[in-house]
Design an enzyme around this catalytic site. Structure first.
Site, PDB file in Angstrom:
ATOM      1  N   ALA B  76       0.885  -1.169   0.000  1.00  0.00           N
ATOM      2  CA  ALA B  76       0.000   0.000   0.000  1.00  0.00           C
ATOM      3  C   ALA B  76       0.923   1.218   0.000  1.00  0.00           C
ATOM      4  CB  ALA B  76      -0.914  -0.005   1.229  1.00  0.00           C
ATOM      5  N   ILE B  77       1.545   1.426  -1.158  1.00  0.00           N
ATOM      6  CA  ILE B  77       2.496   2.531  -1.298  1.00  0.00           C
ATOM      7  C   ILE B  77       1.736   3.845  -1.428  1.00  0.00           C
ATOM      8  CG2 ILE B  77       4.447   3.408  -2.670  1.00  0.00           C
ATOM      9  CD1 ILE B  77       4.880   0.586  -1.372  1.00  0.00           C
ATOM     10  N   CYS B 136      -7.251   3.097 -10.024  1.00  0.00           N
ATOM     11  CA  CYS B 136      -7.219   4.237  -9.110  1.00  0.00           C
ATOM     12  C   CYS B 136      -8.578   4.906  -9.146  1.00  0.00           C
ATOM     13  CB  CYS B 136      -6.097   5.191  -9.494  1.00  0.00           C
ATOM     14  SG  CYS B 136      -6.180   5.719 -11.196  1.00  0.00           S
ATOM     15  N   ASN B 198      -2.748  -5.834 -12.798  1.00  0.00           N
ATOM     16  CA  ASN B 198      -2.335  -5.078 -11.625  1.00  0.00           C
ATOM     17  C   ASN B 198      -2.562  -5.969 -10.397  1.00  0.00           C
ATOM     18  OD1 ASN B 198      -1.660  -2.829  -9.934  1.00  0.00           O
ATOM     19  ND2 ASN B 198      -2.392  -1.479 -11.559  1.00  0.00           N
ATOM     20  N   GLY B 223       3.274 -11.067  -6.647  1.00  0.00           N
ATOM     21  CA  GLY B 223       4.216 -12.162  -6.423  1.00  0.00           C
ATOM     22  C   GLY B 223       3.677 -13.499  -6.913  1.00  0.00           C
ATOM     23  N   GLY B 249       2.308 -10.873 -13.414  1.00  0.00           N
ATOM     24  CA  GLY B 249       1.751 -11.349 -12.153  1.00  0.00           C
ATOM     25  C   GLY B 249       2.524 -12.562 -11.689  1.00  0.00           C
ATOM     26  N   GLY B 250       3.505 -12.324 -10.803  1.00  0.00           N
ATOM     27  CA  GLY B 250       4.198 -13.448 -10.188  1.00  0.00           C
ATOM     28  C   GLY B 250       5.261 -14.107 -11.028  1.00  0.00           C
TER      29      GLY B 250
HETATM   30  C1  LIG Z   1       5.420  -2.239  -4.323  1.00  0.00           C
HETATM   31  C2  LIG Z   1       4.622  -2.214  -5.578  1.00  0.00           C
HETATM   32  C3  LIG Z   1       4.304  -1.005  -6.173  1.00  0.00           C
HETATM   33  C4  LIG Z   1       3.558  -0.965  -7.337  1.00  0.00           C
HETATM   34  N1  LIG Z   1       3.280   0.230  -7.900  1.00  0.00           N
HETATM   35  C5  LIG Z   1       2.576   0.269  -9.068  1.00  0.00           C
HETATM   36  C6  LIG Z   1       2.308   1.495  -9.720  1.00  0.00           C
HETATM   37  O1  LIG Z   1       2.721   2.555  -9.268  1.00  0.00           O
HETATM   38  N2  LIG Z   1       1.583   1.480 -10.863  1.00  0.00           N
HETATM   39  C7  LIG Z   1       1.133   0.320 -11.419  1.00  0.00           C
HETATM   40  O2  LIG Z   1       0.502   0.356 -12.486  1.00  0.00           O
HETATM   41  N3  LIG Z   1       1.376  -0.864 -10.832  1.00  0.00           N
HETATM   42  C8  LIG Z   1       2.085  -0.919  -9.677  1.00  0.00           C
HETATM   43  N4  LIG Z   1       2.348  -2.120  -9.080  1.00  0.00           N
HETATM   44  C9  LIG Z   1       1.812  -3.346  -9.692  1.00  0.00           C
HETATM   45  C10 LIG Z   1       2.874  -4.056 -10.519  1.00  0.00           C
HETATM   46  O3  LIG Z   1       3.256  -3.273 -11.616  1.00  0.00           O
HETATM   47  C11 LIG Z   1       2.327  -5.402 -11.020  1.00  0.00           C
HETATM   48  O4  LIG Z   1       1.157  -5.143 -11.799  1.00  0.00           O
HETATM   49  C12 LIG Z   1       1.948  -6.353  -9.916  1.00  0.00           C
HETATM   50  O5  LIG Z   1       2.856  -6.238  -8.845  1.00  0.00           O
HETATM   51  C13 LIG Z   1       1.900  -7.804 -10.382  1.00  0.00           C
HETATM   52  O6  LIG Z   1       3.148  -8.248 -10.867  1.00  0.00           O
HETATM   53  P1  LIG Z   1       4.224  -9.038  -9.953  1.00  0.00           P
HETATM   54  O7  LIG Z   1       3.500 -10.151  -9.280  1.00  0.00           O
HETATM   55  O8  LIG Z   1       5.269  -9.501 -10.925  1.00  0.00           O
HETATM   56  O9  LIG Z   1       4.758  -8.065  -8.968  1.00  0.00           O
HETATM   57  C14 LIG Z   1       3.101  -2.175  -7.924  1.00  0.00           C
HETATM   58  C15 LIG Z   1       3.432  -3.382  -7.332  1.00  0.00           C
HETATM   59  C16 LIG Z   1       4.189  -3.423  -6.182  1.00  0.00           C
HETATM   60  C17 LIG Z   1       4.500  -4.755  -5.575  1.00  0.00           C
END
Ligand SMILES: Cc1cc2nc3c(=O)[nH]c(=O)nc-3n(C[C@H](O)[C@H](O)[C@H](O)COP(=O)(O)O)c2cc1C
Ligand SMILES: Cc1cc2nc3c(=O)[nH]c(=O)nc-3n(C[C@H](O)[C@H](O)[C@H](O)COP(=O)(O)OP(=O)(O)OC[C@H]3O[C@@H](n4cnc5c(N)ncnc54)[C@H](O)[C@@H]3O)c2cc1C
Ligand SMILES: Cc1cc2nc3c(=O)[nH]c(=O)nc-3n(C[C@H](O)[C@H](O)[C@H](O)COP(=O)(O)OP(=O)(O)OC[C@H]3O[C@@H](n4cnc5c(N)ncnc54)[C@H](O)[C@@H]3O)c2cc1C
Ligand SMILES: Cc1cc2nc3c(=O)[nH]c(=O)nc-3n(C[C@H](O)[C@H](O)[C@H](O)COP(=O)(O)O)c2cc1C
Ligand code: FES
Ligand code: FES
Lengths: 279, 327, 327, 279
Positions: B76-77, B136, B198, B223, B249-250
């Site tokens: 939750a950034i 958003c 996302n 993840g 995604g992951g």
């Molecule tokens: C810490 C963090 C910050 C993220 N910030 C954004 C963001 O600013 N904009 C966005 O479109 N997606 C954001 N995401 C989503 C990632 O781009 C991605 O869609 C999501 O983490 C799934 O991929 P992953 O499992 O490989 O991490 C964020 C993900 C994480 C973990």
């Protein structure tokens, strides 16, 4: 510049009370480790070798090893850790000869502005001593005499200060239960100490603190009351440790009334001037 | 000359976006790209997607912002970012020096903000595409996320398309009953590419203290844990639209990336894996190349959608048919 | 007498359903209850929920039916079961000999089938409640799952309520944009209890063979991977309805179970964890008791909803507000 | 009745070509292991100790140890395994002294109806030999002489048959690449063998087969053609191994034209009459 590399476990020594001293080295043939500063840290992978999900994230640990002298290339470093949850429990079972991924050095490290003749007063809560130890050793090397105030729960936790005492660092102790040293918290010990030092304390001492959040807040308040500069090394859960997730922030304010800003503990920290932290 | 001798062709094109290989880093997981420089050669990657940008800088949410979960993490950034101006001024010039496709990810609270952001980026050189983070809140609709509403998704897509000459990627939210409705709406409104997914919304409770771990309560799950969910959504959307997809995604290995490619994605993004290994995206490129070599695949593009060649699985029917298969 | 001396009270009541402790085994993960007998004392549990029953026996889906995923697994069993008659004749008599609440889980393809099943069970002794698996296709609506449609959910709930005197548990599907709409529909239609969640739909691809691992293509994701998603859904539904909840999804320890209790569930179900450890549910009861002892909690019921006491987190706002916090 | 218990690794011996022989024992003070039949199996937890997610599920392995004689209580058993994926790779790293969770015995085991004077013809493909081995040892103990036909990829895979040969079992070999024994597949070896035996084969032999699915299908076809009874021990990914997930089914038909029924390999199997399996 940090390097991500697999380091070999040379030793994983139990020092008592869930404290372990881990010695890691670059396997033969691999590049030397980049040099580091006291107070910098490493992100270390735990659990199974290879990409693992359990736990998923690496964990941050201070580099306990004092920085190599004269920038000599280092091929090994130590980590001093305490078993807290699943990740550190797994690390405690890791055997010599196996490797762990290690990204280091990270963060800003300690760099307290030094007035001529000032001494470092290191306030450590529990395993927080791990990040202050290399700073203290560096002081000793440079011919100065740092003083460490160490607060912990009970006498058994003195395991957390044994390597520092062995290194010749002067340590005064407070325990919550009074089983060793003074009775009370590290912040109380600090308060009494600064009171005894009187008004010249603010010119004579510079405080560097590391420990649980509440302890650091307490130390920061005490330091402010006595007008002594104070730097704190903060902790936070960390996903990446190198600035890209923005998950490890702390609120800071550049002055009273200034807007709250979030700063990454892994890049802009872990060391902050206690005066800017929005406790 | 045999494919093996020449080395497999990794280049793909996702519609108007040509990539030298299918691997990009995901928004919010590689800072502004430059943050990866100590850890990998950007030119080893197909592309990078920068942290979501807003018109003004944002400080984001209060800590605690992250929590580890089984094979995943919650974040939750709160979209903390330096704002579009600082990005163009301080980050883009450095990025331009690297041979990598730079995708700027943007978000706004209104359709107009999205369009303004797209216009602000349109003037700058060195931006290969614009990605819309529609997960958003839309203030015009009482804070309902754009990405759960086909109508709002279409409005944002149209407005951005009109504001930029760059290829537009719409990044889908997985937190919907039927993602194909949103995908179709974005495609019909002119999206060049869809990226998915996302994060999934989730929560972890600190049972010692009896309260959510994250200060915001809920956060987004990413993840390896979410990979099977994201692969299916990619598979479904691939059957629903004809524009190219970017799957994520992951992903943390070449094999993981290939699941998305075979489910119908033309390229992939690597997110959380970069946290646990800064050079993960570059390693994944190598592993995909190795897979092609081992299986005698001359061009990775030939694997896109491979998993659809085995007849109509129940997923065709949408959520209904598939859930019926479970249990 | 202090709570510690007497031992914490584990009994809870979920509306009309009184349980000696909050832990049940989940449908489809403990056979017909009797299958657990070699592995644990059924009387150590609060309840057991039998495999989903249909009017006629069903053979289910073709193999391969399961695939392991990071911290989870996909299943596409296809609701193979012995049918309600065989259950009443061959399984229930043995179950009645154990001091445990027996919940019969049922599913049909029409509202009428659900009602018929409920009536068939109503005559039998020893059934504590009926749970409705509404994650199955509604033939009257072209195969759309009952559980994604508030209207269909309400119709099924009403029909079953009219057909039985037993407490009715409606088991929610998580594959929806806004689960509170379905939860409210079920509650308004007379559901006594809601259980949540059923599996999330997902897919895994065998990249060596270029096709989905499961013969059905897609399947349901369960296990620790989904826990943060299920906890948030429980948290949200707890704010949306006033009937009691049973939480499930990835529980494998007492702490995991407490996340759901604190998010607002009165009881929990343990599913996939039983596969990896046949005695898991009984261990979880012991771990919850131990938690109470260590924290001086006199009655576990006092922890229900504890995580809501910390003010309004964004989850209040529904999907929109929360997703905004992520990223 | 199966028992779920933590067993101690006594030995984890590498026999070459990714084959390992694992010896497990009940730690002192724990109850003896329930007795088992040849062809029954165990669900063994791999990876990290304690509830782990990586991998989440246990893995099925045949009990390689022949059943204890005269129902004597057993306190140890062996598993013969081949490294295939992540789970078995982790098992291969497990060290003596650590424990693994083990649920056993499971499944029906071999129980071929025996005509007087008939001999067992065991058709093994690769690590499938692990489930046939205890059956063969049992035959030897009872004074009969089983014959094993072993098919594998290449000569190095003979590691998979070494323990059985040591136990005195007669083994004939076929390799895909012809580097040892006959050239070809186990099913081809079987076909030639039964042809040589002539029409009396169907009274003299009972086939039990275990190996890759395609091999067992082939063996079943060959056996049917020669009119020899054939029992197969089937494999499937398994989530639970004790009947509650219904994830491990195989289609069976009680006769031509009969409806297809799904049977759980972990409970109604792993051993099935090859004639009922819907290949
Ligand atoms: C810490 C963090 C910050 C993220 N910030 C954004 C963001 O600013 N904009 C966005 O479109 N997606 C954001 N995401 C989503 C990632 O781009 C991605 O869609 C999501 O983490 C799934 O991929 P992953 O499992 O490989 O991490 C964020 C993900 C994480 C973990
Ligand atoms: C910059 C930095 C340097 C550090 N240096 C050291 C060091 O030198 N030696 C050392 O032993 N530890 C150090 N730590 C703390 C160390 O990272 C944690 O103890 C470790 O991550 C715990 O992992 P775990 O898997 O064992 O526990 P987890 O299972 O992750 O957590 C167990 C419990 O501890 C809590 N917790 C987790 N991390 C922290 C934390 N940072 N502070 C307080 N509570 C926490 C969790 O909320 C949970 O309740 C440092 C942390 C940071 C940020
Ligand atoms: C009743 C039974 C008895 C068994 N006995 C033994 C034994 O005694 N010794 C032994 O070594 N193995 C035995 N197996 C097979 C063993 O269970 C698998 O090799 C093991 O599960 C692989 O786990 P892994 O994590 O290493 O591989 P995974 O990572 O799970 O799989 C690696 C690859 O192998 C494939 N695979 C997984 N399981 C199987 C399988 N059962 N058959 C074919 N391909 C598979 C996967 O699809 C994947 O491609 C038995 C299986 C069953 C069902
Ligand atoms: C193999 C398997 C079979 C299942 N069968 C059913 C079923 O028949 N009816 C049902 O309502 N839920 C069924 N479920 C869903 C579970 O009851 C539960 O909702 C889900 O698995 C999430 O819980 P868990 O993560 O603890 O497993 C099944 C789950 C699995 C894994
Ligand atoms: S831990 Fe990722 S930015 Fe600090
Ligand atoms: S593996 Fe679960 S029923 Fe066979």
């Amino acid at each position: 510049m940090p390097l991500d590399t697999a380091l070999r476990i040379e030793e994983n020594r139990h020092l008592g009370a869930a404290h372990f001293l881990l010695t890691l080295s670059a396997p033969p043939g691999s590049p030397p480790l980049p040099s580091w500063k006291a107070g910098q840290f490493a992100m270390i992978g735990l659990g199974l070798p290879g990409p693992t999900n359990d736990p998923l994230l690496r964990r941050p640990f201070s580099i306990f090893e004092p920085p190599p002298q004269r920038q000599a290339p280092a091929s090994s470093l130590r980590i001093f850790y305490k078993v807290l949850g699943r990740g550190t429990a797994l690390l405690a079972r890791a055997r010599p000869g196996t490797t762990v991924p290690c990204l280091a050095p990270l963060g800003n490290g300690f760099d307290p502005p030094r007035a001529a003749g000032s001494r470092l007063l290191l306030v450590a809560g529990g395993i927080g001593a791990a990040s202050l130890h290399p700073l203290a050793v560096q002081e000793l090397r440079e011919g100065r005499s740092p003083l460490m105030l160490y607060g912990c729960r009970t006498a058994a936790d003195l395991a957390g200060i044994a390597p520092s005492r062995e290194a010749g660092i002067e340590v005064r102790v407070a325990t919550d239960d009074g089983t060793a040293g003074a009775s009370g918290r590290a912040g109380d010990l600090l308060d009494r100490f600064l009171r005894d030092e009187g008004p010249q304390a603010s010119r004579r001492w510079i405080i560097c603190a590391c420990g649980p959040h509440a302890m650091m807040r307490h130390a920061a308040q005490v330091a402010a009351r006595h007008g002594v500069p104070c730097h704190v090394s903060l902790e936070s859960p960390m996903a990446c440790g190198f600035g890209v997730c923005v998950g490890c922030v702390v609120g800071v304010r550049d002055g009273a009334g200034e807007p709250l800003r979030y700063r990454r503990i892994c890049v802009e920290g872990p060391v902050f001037d206690a005066a800017v932290v929005a406790w | 000359m045999s494919a093996a001798a020449a080395g497999p062709v990794l280049a793909v094109s996702a519609g108007p976006l040509a990539l030298k290989n299918p691997v990009m880093t995901a928004s919010g997981t590689c800072g502004y790209g430059v943050d990866l420089l100590p850890h990998l050669e950007l030119s080893a990657l197909g592309g990078i997607v920068c942290k979501s940008l807003s018109l003004k800088p944002r400080e984001g949410s209060a800590p605690c912002r992250i929590a580890e979960t089984p094979a995943g993490m919650l974040n939750a950034i709160g979209l903390q970012n330096i704002g579009v101006e600082a990005f163009l001024r301080d980050k883009l010039p450095e990025l331009r020096r690297h041979d990598v496709a730079v995708v700027a990810n943007i978000f706004g609270e209104t359709v107009q903000e999205f369009a303004q952001l797209a216009r602000a980026l349109d003037g700058a050189d060195g931006i290969a595409a614009v990605e819309l983070n529609i997960s958003c809140p839309n203030t015009a609709k009482g804070g309902i996320e754009f990405g759960v509403d086909p109508e709002a998704t279409a409005r944002v897509t149209e407005a951005v398309k009109a504001a930029t000459r760059r290829p537009v990627i719409v990044k889908l939210s997985p937190n919907v009953t039927d993602i194909t409705l949103i995908a179709r709406a974005a495609a019909a409104a002119g999206a060049d590419i869809l990226s998915l997914v996302n994060t999934f919304v989730g929560m972890a409770v600190d049972v010692q203290r009896g309260r959510p771990i994250l200060a915001s309560g809920a956060g987004g799950l990413s993840g390896p844990a979410i990979r099977p969910l994201a692969v299916l959504l990619t598979y479904r959307v691939a059957r629903a639209v004809s524009i190219p997809l970017i799957g994520l995604g992951g992903i943390r290995s070449g094999a993981d990336a290939l699941e998305f490619i075979m489910a119908g994605a033309s390229a992939v993004q690597v997110g959380t894996a970069t946290f646990t290994e800064p050079g993960a995206a570059a390693r994944i490129v190598r592993e995909m190349e190795e897979h092609c070599r081992r299986h005698g695949v001359a061009s990775i593009a030939s694997l896109i959608g491979a998993a659809h060649q085995h007849g109509a699985f129940p997923p065709e029917a949408g959520p209904a048919g598939t859930a019926a298969a479970a249990g």
